[in-house]
Design an enzyme around this catalytic site. Sequence first.
Site, mmCIF file in Angstrom:
data_model
loop_
_atom_site.group_PDB
_atom_site.id
_atom_site.type_symbol
_atom_site.label_atom_id
_atom_site.label_comp_id
_atom_site.label_asym_id
_atom_site.label_seq_id
_atom_site.Cartn_x
_atom_site.Cartn_y
_atom_site.Cartn_z
ATOM 1 C CG ASP A 102 -1.936 -1.065 1.232
ATOM 2 O OD1 ASP A 102 -2.259 -1.557 0.135
ATOM 3 O OD2 ASP A 102 -2.414 -1.431 2.315
HETATM 4 N N1 URA Z 1 -1.441 -5.971 3.660
HETATM 5 C C1 URA Z 1 -1.890 -4.709 3.759
HETATM 6 O O1 URA Z 1 -2.929 -4.454 4.342
HETATM 7 N N2 URA Z 1 -1.148 -3.731 3.190
HETATM 8 C C2 URA Z 1 -0.002 -3.954 2.542
HETATM 9 O O2 URA Z 1 0.621 -3.015 2.060
HETATM 10 C C3 URA Z 1 0.454 -5.275 2.450
HETATM 11 C C4 URA Z 1 -0.296 -6.269 3.013
#
Ligand code: URA
Length: 240
Positions: A102
């Site tokens: 993310d």
């Molecule tokens: N899970 C999440 O919620 N965010 C990420 O960036 C990676 C795995």
Amino acid sequence: MERLQKAIAQAGIASRRRAEMYITNGEVKVNGVVVKELGTKVSASDTVVVKGIEIQKEEPVYYLFYKPRGVITTVSDDKGRKTVLDFFEDVEYRIYPVGRLDYDTSGILLLTNDGDLDNKLTHPKYEVDKTYVAKVKGTITIPDLKQLRDGVMIDGKKTAKASASLVKPGDDGKSSIVSLTIHEGRNHQVKKMFDVVGHPVQKLSRTDYGFLNLNGLTPGEYRRLKPHEVEQLKKLTNDK
Ligand code: URA
């Protein structure tokens, strides 16, 4: 994976438009078979022949990147945000990220031009372990950890068995630092898992990808994987 006409154009054989013409005219073969569909996706492991000439494949390259927070895991962004590829301006290979983190997540991210390995590593069947360290709201309890380990329902499907442990209570007395190792890669999986147990994520970092970690790198830095690391990654996906 990328669109056939893009792969041809990027190999320098023809413009995108001319590449499309070659395809619809039946002058392009993928792995020996004439392909006339413009949307066909090809990966680095496919053999593409245009008018009898095989397009040059790049040598496969593999990078381990310490993604900082505030960077998007795509090759371009229409909102003008910084992308992971902005850190690779000096790299001439057509690399792209393996899976995603993310925008507000930091940590280990692989980039490669090896479509075959990318496909395998992102397929849940191969069960590559990924370890995350999360700062979560509130005091996490032993039953919460057990729930995370056993699996929780997200988007109507139970998550697979995981490892979860308390690293330490948060410094502010109102949060917990938790380590979670999963092998699936569902959308926002870690954040959703912590939401289910009532401890929303405040900060998230991925520290390990299989046997690889971030040792020696600071956010924004990357390094090439060593040949033995590439071999080991391939082995992780060959044994299934
Ligand atoms: N899970 C999440 O919620 N965010 C990420 O960036 C990676 C795995």
